[in-house]
Design a protein around this motif. Structure first.
Motif, PDB file in Angstrom:
ATOM      1  N   MET A   1       0.814  -1.213   0.000  1.00  0.00           N
ATOM      2  CA  MET A   1       0.000   0.000   0.000  1.00  0.00           C
ATOM      3  C   MET A   1       0.853   1.270   0.000  1.00  0.00           C
ATOM      4  O   MET A   1       1.912   1.301   0.610  1.00  0.00           O
ATOM      5  CB  MET A   1      -0.917  -0.004   1.221  1.00  0.00           C
ATOM      6  CG  MET A   1      -2.113   0.894   1.018  1.00  0.00           C
ATOM      7  SD  MET A   1      -3.221   0.852   2.420  1.00  0.00           S
ATOM      8  CE  MET A   1      -3.985  -0.718   2.235  1.00  0.00           C
ATOM      9  N   ARG A   2       0.365   2.296  -0.669  1.00  0.00           N
ATOM     10  CA  ARG A   2       1.049   3.584  -0.744  1.00  0.00           C
ATOM     11  C   ARG A   2       0.069   4.702  -0.432  1.00  0.00           C
ATOM     12  O   ARG A   2      -1.095   4.617  -0.801  1.00  0.00           O
ATOM     13  CB  ARG A   2       1.613   3.811  -2.161  1.00  0.00           C
ATOM     14  CG  ARG A   2       2.658   2.782  -2.584  1.00  0.00           C
ATOM     15  CD  ARG A   2       3.956   3.027  -1.828  1.00  0.00           C
ATOM     16  NE  ARG A   2       5.005   2.057  -2.152  1.00  0.00           N
ATOM     17  CZ  ARG A   2       5.288   0.995  -1.409  1.00  0.00           C
ATOM     18  NH1 ARG A   2       4.568   0.729  -0.339  1.00  0.00           N
ATOM     19  NH2 ARG A   2       6.287   0.202  -1.729  1.00  0.00           N
ATOM     20  N   TRP A   3       0.558   5.745   0.222  1.00  0.00           N
ATOM     21  CA  TRP A   3      -0.277   6.923   0.514  1.00  0.00           C
ATOM     22  C   TRP A   3       0.424   8.149  -0.060  1.00  0.00           C
ATOM     23  O   TRP A   3       1.497   8.521   0.399  1.00  0.00           O
ATOM     24  CB  TRP A   3      -0.450   7.069   2.023  1.00  0.00           C
ATOM     25  CG  TRP A   3      -1.247   8.284   2.449  1.00  0.00           C
ATOM     26  CD1 TRP A   3      -1.817   9.239   1.662  1.00  0.00           C
ATOM     27  CD2 TRP A   3      -1.557   8.661   3.792  1.00  0.00           C
ATOM     28  NE1 TRP A   3      -2.470  10.183   2.407  1.00  0.00           N
ATOM     29  CE2 TRP A   3      -2.323   9.854   3.729  1.00  0.00           C
ATOM     30  CE3 TRP A   3      -1.267   8.125   5.050  1.00  0.00           C
ATOM     31  CZ2 TRP A   3      -2.784  10.511   4.873  1.00  0.00           C
ATOM     32  CZ3 TRP A   3      -1.731   8.775   6.175  1.00  0.00           C
ATOM     33  CH2 TRP A   3      -2.486   9.954   6.087  1.00  0.00           C
TER      34      TRP A   3
ATOM     35  N   GLY B   1      13.050  -8.251  -4.531  1.00  0.00           N
ATOM     36  CA  GLY B   1      14.004  -7.276  -4.022  1.00  0.00           C
ATOM     37  C   GLY B   1      14.340  -6.254  -5.085  1.00  0.00           C
ATOM     38  O   GLY B   1      13.993  -6.402  -6.253  1.00  0.00           O
ATOM     39  N   PHE B   2      15.065  -5.217  -4.646  1.00  0.00           N
ATOM     40  CA  PHE B   2      15.390  -4.110  -5.541  1.00  0.00           C
ATOM     41  C   PHE B   2      16.254  -4.558  -6.723  1.00  0.00           C
ATOM     42  O   PHE B   2      16.304  -3.883  -7.741  1.00  0.00           O
ATOM     43  CB  PHE B   2      16.089  -2.990  -4.757  1.00  0.00           C
ATOM     44  CG  PHE B   2      15.210  -2.343  -3.711  1.00  0.00           C
ATOM     45  CD1 PHE B   2      13.833  -2.550  -3.696  1.00  0.00           C
ATOM     46  CD2 PHE B   2      15.758  -1.495  -2.742  1.00  0.00           C
ATOM     47  CE1 PHE B   2      13.021  -1.945  -2.733  1.00  0.00           C
ATOM     48  CE2 PHE B   2      14.954  -0.891  -1.783  1.00  0.00           C
ATOM     49  CZ  PHE B   2      13.590  -1.119  -1.774  1.00  0.00           C
ATOM     50  N   LEU B   3      16.959  -5.691  -6.588  1.00  0.00           N
ATOM     51  CA  LEU B   3      17.766  -6.189  -7.708  1.00  0.00           C
ATOM     52  C   LEU B   3      16.862  -6.416  -8.925  1.00  0.00           C
ATOM     53  O   LEU B   3      17.244  -6.148 -10.057  1.00  0.00           O
ATOM     54  CB  LEU B   3      18.452  -7.506  -7.316  1.00  0.00           C
ATOM     55  CG  LEU B   3      19.241  -8.209  -8.416  1.00  0.00           C
ATOM     56  CD1 LEU B   3      20.439  -7.374  -8.860  1.00  0.00           C
ATOM     57  CD2 LEU B   3      19.710  -9.579  -7.972  1.00  0.00           C
TER      58      LEU B   3
ATOM     59  N   ILE C   1      16.312  -8.929  -1.891  1.00  0.00           N
ATOM     60  CA  ILE C   1      17.543  -9.252  -2.640  1.00  0.00           C
ATOM     61  C   ILE C   1      17.998  -7.978  -3.362  1.00  0.00           C
ATOM     62  O   ILE C   1      17.259  -7.416  -4.159  1.00  0.00           O
ATOM     63  CB  ILE C   1      17.302 -10.395  -3.664  1.00  0.00           C
ATOM     64  CG1 ILE C   1      16.664 -11.609  -2.959  1.00  0.00           C
ATOM     65  CG2 ILE C   1      18.596 -10.770  -4.375  1.00  0.00           C
ATOM     66  CD1 ILE C   1      16.281 -12.732  -3.905  1.00  0.00           C
ATOM     67  N   GLU C   2      19.207  -7.539  -3.038  1.00  0.00           N
ATOM     68  CA  GLU C   2      19.671  -6.274  -3.608  1.00  0.00           C
ATOM     69  C   GLU C   2      20.870  -6.430  -4.537  1.00  0.00           C
ATOM     70  O   GLU C   2      21.144  -5.562  -5.345  1.00  0.00           O
ATOM     71  CB  GLU C   2      20.012  -5.289  -2.472  1.00  0.00           C
ATOM     72  CG  GLU C   2      18.763  -4.864  -1.692  1.00  0.00           C
ATOM     73  CD  GLU C   2      19.041  -3.877  -0.576  1.00  0.00           C
ATOM     74  OE1 GLU C   2      20.220  -3.651  -0.251  1.00  0.00           O
ATOM     75  OE2 GLU C   2      18.062  -3.330  -0.034  1.00  0.00           O
ATOM     76  N   THR C   3      21.623  -7.521  -4.379  1.00  0.00           N
ATOM     77  CA  THR C   3      22.827  -7.679  -5.209  1.00  0.00           C
ATOM     78  C   THR C   3      22.843  -9.049  -5.904  1.00  0.00           C
ATOM     79  O   THR C   3      22.171  -9.982  -5.465  1.00  0.00           O
ATOM     80  CB  THR C   3      24.124  -7.582  -4.353  1.00  0.00           C
ATOM     81  OG1 THR C   3      24.158  -8.709  -3.477  1.00  0.00           O
ATOM     82  CG2 THR C   3      24.180  -6.303  -3.550  1.00  0.00           C
TER      83      THR C   3
END
Ligand code: C2E
Ligand code: CA
Ligand code: CA
Length: 456
Positions: free
Chosen positions: A228-230, A426-428, A407-409
């Motif tokens: 969710m985003r506001w 993850g951002f990866l 997971i970023e890398t």
């Protein structure tokens, strides 16, 4: 004889009853407030300091639910006796009700002394309690306020201790936090934010974003987590870790939860139209503990399923261990109802709760989501690595699907693949994106993750 019943208790016993808590025999709130206002009046006349400590047992409800009220009551009495051992003659110890206690420390010479008082009280809880063969460890969080006579209304100190307690619970359970005026401002801000949230839902300022979940071997998208985003008109994006806990303090979380479920299921059913592969995509929706135990949960999910036309097999509900902590018996019942509908359950933030293994046996989730702190720890250490390995192998042995969060890398991805962890996010790969971007993402083929994301 008159029809009026006369009370058989002598007046001194009646007074004692009014001034003491019947379960623990400690001072009642009435007696505490009286002592506090006397202490405050003395300080305003002669100077000096005292302190109010508000102690709240951490997750005490779990004890009542797991072992019944009799054991819960015994524990409260046991705790009261231990607190008494470290209560000075000049001080007052009170049971405020439920699992809350108040301590008035008088005759302090410096504000720093309150740390000692708080530590003394928390230290007596270090050792476990034993009742009828049951071993219980019960910690507490403490909100502390130093009273220097500034407040003319002594009860205001109790409110300030409560604000400090909120911070203690938020920042670090099992510890004490001393009240600072800035916390009051934060409490006011929280209150107004909670008010605004109601409007935000009506005004359409809340929306769902979707983070892809991928198969770690093929890096193919297999589903999305709905988050969710506001978008606040003045403050910009407010993160869910700020507003969800606020909503959880009232019934508002039920409205937000229903909104999230309806939006996410409608979105997932639209992915079905994007081609053959997307038909299989699942959506995961987070449920807070309060929502999980609310009476209308199944009706709400069923209405979202029938409105969207989504097959229940494509819905996975994410819950944390705190769900089971609230009411273990009810949790298992709701879980089996959900499973009988074909809905999957994922255990979120795994590894962060304090009794993960017992809840695993109870919940038997389809997926375990390994918390980000093991996957992308702030500081990599051998210990984290060993824990990660142990968690993955535990899940594999239990035949549960393992999903790594955060997971970023590429190194982290390789490590997880090597351990045999099946899924990840993850951002990866990608951050959570608005629905409109999901289509673009799905249109791409395997391994061609966008500009910022992975490209293999
Ligand atoms: P969560 O369920 O553990 O969600 C994962 C959080 O980790 C998300 O934060 C996500 O954006 C973030 N994340 C994902 N990949 C990475 C990564 O590689 N690195 C880092 N540093 N972070 C990553 P978000 O969206 O801010 O959500 C925070 C929490 O708010 C969620 O944690 C969840 O507990 C709660 N939440 C969000 N949406 C809902 C909802 O609809 N209902 C309920 N009850 N809770 C929600
Ligand atoms: Ca989650
Ligand atoms: Ca999580």
């Amino acid at each position: 004889m008159t029809g009026v019943q006369t009370c058989a208790l002598p007046i001194y016993q009646l007074t004692h009853l009014a001034l003491h808590d019947s379960l623990t025999g400690l001072a009642s709130r009435v007696l505490f407030e009286d002592r506090l206002s006397q202490a405050n009046a003395r300080i305003r006349r002669q100077g000096g300091l005292c302190a109010v400590l508000l102690l709240d047992l951490d997750d005490f409800k779990g004890v009542n639910d797991a072992y019944g009220h009799l054991i819960g009551d015994q524990l409260l009495v046991g705790i009261a006796r231990r607190f008494e051992l470290v209560t000075r003659r000049s001080d007052t110890l009170c049971r405020l009700g439920g699992d809350e206690f108040l301590y008035l420390a008088e005759g302090l010479t410096s504000a720093a002394e309150v740390d000692e008082v708080a530590e003394r009280l928390l230290d007596v809880l270090t050792e476990a309690f034993e009742f009828s063969g049951i071993t219980l460890v019960q910690h507490a969080s403490v909100g502390v306020v130093v009273c220097d006579g500034t407040n003319s209304d002594a009860n205001q100190y109790i409110q300030e201790a409560d604000v400090a307690l909120y911070e203690a619970k938020r920042l670090k359970k099992g510890h004490h936090v001393v009240f600072a005026p800035s916390m009051h401002e934060m409490a006011v801000n929280r209150f107004s934010l909670a008010q605004e949230m109601r409007q935000a839902l009506k005004a359409g300022h809340l929306s769902m974003h979707y983070q892809p979940i991928v198969d770690l071997v093929s890096t193919e998208i297999i589903g999305f987590e709905a988050l969710m985003r506001w978008q606040h008109p003045e403050q910009g994006w407010i993160p869910p870790n700020v507003f969800i806990p606020l909503a959880e303090q009232s019934e508002l979380i039920l409205e937000l939860g229903s909104f999230a479920m309806h939006e996410a299921l409608a979105a997932a059913s639209s992915w079905g139209r994007l081609g053959d592969r997307s038909d299989e995509l699942f959506v995961t929706v987070n449920l807070s503990a309060h929502q999980f135990h609310a009476p209308g949960l199944l009706a709400m999910i069923e209405s979202a399923l029938s409105e969207s036309g989504l097959s229940p097999q494509r819905l996975i509900i994410e819950i944390t261990e705190s769900v089971a902590l609230l009411n273990a018996a009810e949790t298992t019942e709701t879980m089996s109802l959900l499973m009988s509908l074909g809905i999957g359950v994922a255990l979120d933030d795994f590894g962060t709760g304090y009794s993960s293994l017992s809840y695993l046996a109870l919940l038997q989730p389809r997926i375990i989501k390994i918390d980000r702190s093991f996957v992308s720890p702030a500081q990599e250490s051998e210990q984290h690595d060993t824990l990660l390995e142990a968690i993955v192998s535990l899940g594999l042995k239990l035949n549960t699907l393992m999903l790594a969060e955060g997971i970023e890398t590429k190194e982290q991805l390789e490590r997880l693949r090597h351990l045999g962890c099946q899924f990840g996010q993850g951002f990866l790969f990608s951050r959570a994106v608005p629905l409109i971007d999901v289509e673009t993402m799905l249109a791409r083929s395997t391994g061609t993750w966008g500009k910022e994301g992975l490209s293999v």
